[in-house]
Design an enzyme around this catalytic site. Structure first.
Site, mmCIF file in Angstrom:
data_model
loop_
_atom_site.group_PDB
_atom_site.id
_atom_site.type_symbol
_atom_site.label_atom_id
_atom_site.label_comp_id
_atom_site.label_asym_id
_atom_site.label_seq_id
_atom_site.Cartn_x
_atom_site.Cartn_y
_atom_site.Cartn_z
ATOM 1 N N TYR A 30 0.917 -1.247 -0.016
ATOM 2 C CA TYR A 30 -0.072 -0.063 -0.097
ATOM 3 C C TYR A 30 0.864 1.391 0.009
ATOM 4 O O TYR A 30 0.246 2.333 -0.017
ATOM 5 C CB TYR A 30 -0.855 0.061 1.125
ATOM 6 N N GLY A 31 2.322 1.101 -0.032
ATOM 7 C CA GLY A 31 3.003 2.233 0.330
ATOM 8 C C GLY A 31 4.096 2.464 -0.739
ATOM 9 O O GLY A 31 3.796 2.250 -2.098
ATOM 10 N N THR A 32 5.442 2.419 -0.381
ATOM 11 C CA THR A 32 6.484 2.728 -1.409
ATOM 12 C C THR A 32 6.684 1.474 -2.409
ATOM 13 O O THR A 32 7.485 1.634 -3.333
ATOM 14 C CB THR A 32 7.865 3.102 -0.482
ATOM 15 N N LEU A 33 6.246 0.297 -2.184
ATOM 16 C CA LEU A 33 6.365 -0.836 -2.914
ATOM 17 C C LEU A 33 5.467 -0.940 -3.957
ATOM 18 O O LEU A 33 5.734 -1.614 -4.952
ATOM 19 C CB LEU A 33 6.388 -2.048 -2.097
ATOM 20 N N GLU A 105 10.952 -4.810 5.485
ATOM 21 C CA GLU A 105 9.944 -4.108 6.602
ATOM 22 C C GLU A 105 10.410 -4.154 8.015
ATOM 23 O O GLU A 105 9.482 -3.913 9.000
ATOM 24 C CB GLU A 105 8.545 -4.771 6.279
#
Length: 176
Positions: A30-33, A105
């Protein structure tokens, strides 16, 4: 019983036996990936393992997705029922990639990996065909360790490192 001809990885010879199958896990990012974000390339670096994009989706439950810390990191707080239904992407990953993602993570110190229910928005890959609106499950990285004031910060439905929030993500290479 006719078993298919498979390649024996240990002896480098052909043999009659059951096909070798590597289990694949599903991970929701949901983010930087996500596609178009600063760390998406890590999902396709073969040194990290294998990953394949399956679908765009959103969480069934609401969660607070905040941008916090001095590096403007997107954090999904493990507080189900608050925030928004979070939009992201489902990937199919092999065990090597899953281990890489756990390390990336910082599991278990920064994030935890748990399963979450997701509503498919658009399914594009994989042998299984799910339609929009279908419910599926995948692993998600969320945090239970956060500053209390993060709960009062603006929550986002979708993350973009260059969004109108003005909180540009600092890549690991630029972090001190």
């Amino acid at each position: 019983m006719n078993l298919p001809l498979t390649y024996d990885l240990l002896s480098s010879s052909h043999s009659w036996r059951r096909p070798f199958c590597i289990p694949m896990a599903r991970v929701f990012v949901y983010g930087t990936l996500k596609k178009g974000q600063p760390n998406n390339y890590r999902m396709f670096d073969v040194a990290n393992g294998k990953a394949a994009f399956l679908a765009s989706a959103c969480t069934v439950q609401k969660h607070p997705l905040v941008i916090a810390g001095k590096y403007n990191i997107p954090f999904l707080l493990n507080v189900p029922g608050q925030g928004h239904r979070v939009k992201g992407e489902i990937y199919k990953v092999d065990d090597k990639m899953l281990k890489f993602l756990d390390a990336f993570e910082s599991v278990p110190t920064m994030y935890q990996r748990t399963e979450v229910k997701l509503e498919v928005e658009e399914w594009v890959g994989g042998e299984e065909k799910l339609t929009a609106g279908s419910i599926t499950e995948a692993f998600i990285y969320s945090t239970t360790s956060y500053k209390k004031e993060w709960l009062s910060q603006r929550c986002y439905e979708s993350y973009d490192s260059c969004g109108d929030h003005g909180l540009e993500y600092h890549t690991r290479e630029t972090q001190d």
